[in-house]
Design an enzyme around this catalytic site. Structure first.
Site, PDB file in Angstrom:
ATOM      1  N   ARG A  78      53.973  10.828 -39.731  1.00 33.98           N
ATOM      2  CA  ARG A  78      53.743  11.834 -40.730  1.00 33.98           C
ATOM      3  C   ARG A  78      52.773  12.859 -40.634  1.00 33.98           C
ATOM      4  O   ARG A  78      52.739  13.518 -41.489  1.00 33.98           O
ATOM      5  CB  ARG A  78      53.648  10.815 -41.910  1.00 33.98           C
ATOM      6  CG  ARG A  78      54.934  10.002 -42.215  1.00 33.98           C
ATOM      7  CD  ARG A  78      54.846   9.418 -43.646  1.00 33.98           C
ATOM      8  NE  ARG A  78      54.555  10.255 -44.452  1.00 33.98           N
ATOM      9  CZ  ARG A  78      54.603   9.820 -46.024  1.00 33.98           C
ATOM     10  NH1 ARG A  78      54.371   8.688 -46.311  1.00 33.98           N
ATOM     11  NH2 ARG A  78      54.520  10.858 -46.901  1.00 33.98           N
TER      12      ARG A  78
ATOM     13  N   PRO B  98      46.427   2.626 -42.201  1.00 34.76           N
ATOM     14  CA  PRO B  98      45.638   1.295 -41.854  1.00 34.76           C
ATOM     15  C   PRO B  98      44.580   1.168 -42.722  1.00 34.76           C
ATOM     16  O   PRO B  98      43.954   2.530 -42.839  1.00 34.76           O
ATOM     17  CB  PRO B  98      45.679   1.114 -40.521  1.00 34.76           C
ATOM     18  CG  PRO B  98      45.777   2.534 -40.083  1.00 34.76           C
ATOM     19  CD  PRO B  98      46.679   3.305 -41.142  1.00 34.76           C
ATOM     20  N   GLU B  99      44.160   0.150 -42.886  1.00 33.96           N
ATOM     21  CA  GLU B  99      42.787  -0.205 -43.504  1.00 33.96           C
ATOM     22  C   GLU B  99      41.785  -0.777 -42.867  1.00 33.96           C
ATOM     23  O   GLU B  99      42.199  -0.831 -41.615  1.00 33.96           O
ATOM     24  CB  GLU B  99      43.102  -0.993 -44.962  1.00 33.96           C
ATOM     25  CG  GLU B  99      44.169  -0.350 -45.929  1.00 33.96           C
ATOM     26  CD  GLU B  99      44.240  -1.508 -47.073  1.00 33.96           C
ATOM     27  OE1 GLU B  99      43.355  -2.023 -47.532  1.00 33.96           O
ATOM     28  OE2 GLU B  99      45.575  -1.370 -47.566  1.00 33.96           O
TER      29      GLU B  99
END
Ligand SMILES: [Zn+2]
Length: 275
Positions: free
Chosen positions: A113, A2-3
């Site tokens: 991940r 996410p940003e």
């Protein structure tokens, strides 16, 4: 992913849950989350801490404690949070940490991940650490046109690469750089140092506009991002170019093209954004 807008959306949800609460019990199951420190040691140090504030710097979540220590969380690719009454959340293989608060709630950290990080910092360590990692916040008054000129003028890298560098502008990633460059009508491969003075102000405004749209839509949901209550953002419905190869540019109708820039898939309009 996410940003900045996704992390800010998560922060907005977590802050009222965390602020004023004591970490009563902490389990960290994944050594990658806290390395090089042992997860058991970090968990033990977190127990008893009382949350003063949940803040954000760039893509970092900053949980500040009353003690002055801070937990710096980076979600990287797939980190996310869930919360609910203690023991009520479904256990799954991607659960990496659980914080039980003194009001009987669990805050669960999931990461598919496993690139996310939890770093516990002493009171005098946080600001120097962040100063080396992230530049100015783009939604604050410090993000000015002269600042942007200063950061870009010394660089020969493509504009896209310069803007992905967290020390240029904190919190931008692949999505919001592409969206901002489309808004500013700038080609992602233009050399950063060759951006003209007349183009800097539109670029600054475009970066802000793209990020503000992302926050207003509560982030983009691609693959794994979700808010802590499990609901999803809707920014993906607002993309002008990102992920839209072959579709018409919303401004001029020319098909959007995809190239690689700074090692990343990059979408732009070949008519609006000329090299
Ligand atoms: Zn166009």
């Amino acid at each position: 992913m996410p940003e900045l807008p996704e992390v800010e959306t998560i922060r907005i949800r977590l802050a009222p849950l965390l602020e004023g609460r004591r970490f009563q019990h902490v389990e960290i199951h994944d050594p990658r989350l806290t390395r090089p420190l042992e997860p058991e040691r970090v968990a033990a140090e977190l127990v008893g801490e009382v949350v003063a504030a949940a803040e954000r710097r760039g893509k970092y979540l900053v949980v500040r404690f009353v003690s002055g220590c801070a937990l710096l969380i980076h979600l990287r690719m797939t980190g996310s949070f869930q919360y609910g009454p203690s023991g009520s959340l479904q256990v799954d293989p991607y659960r990496r940490a659980v914080v039980t608060l003194d009001n009987g709630s669990d805050v669960v950290y999931r990461d598919i991940r496993r690139f996310g990080t939890w770093l516990l910092l002493e009171p005098d360590e946080l600001d120097p650490y962040l100063a080396t990692k992230v530049g100015v916040e783009p939604l604050t008054p410090a993000f000015t046109t002269p600042f942007l000129r200063d950061r870009l003028s010394r660089r020969n890298t493509p504009l896209k690469a310069a803007l992905l560098d967290q020390r240029t502008v904190a919190g931008l990633g692949n999505i919001y750089v592409d969206e901002a460059l489309w808004r500013a009508r700038l080609h992602p491969l233009r050399p950063a140092g060759a951006i003209e003075a007349s183009e800097l102000r539109p670029l600054r405004r475009s970066i802000r506009a793209a990020l503000e749209m992302g926050i207003a839509r509560q982030g983009a949901t691609l693959r794994d991002y979700a808010k802590p209550d499990g609901s999803t953002g809707s920014m993906q419905k607002e993309f002008k170019v990102y992920g839209r190869a072959g579709e018409p540019c919303p401004r001029c109708g020319t098909p959007i093209e995809k190239i690689r820039a700074a090692g990343r898939g990059t979408w732009y309009c070949p008519a609006c954004q000329r090299l």
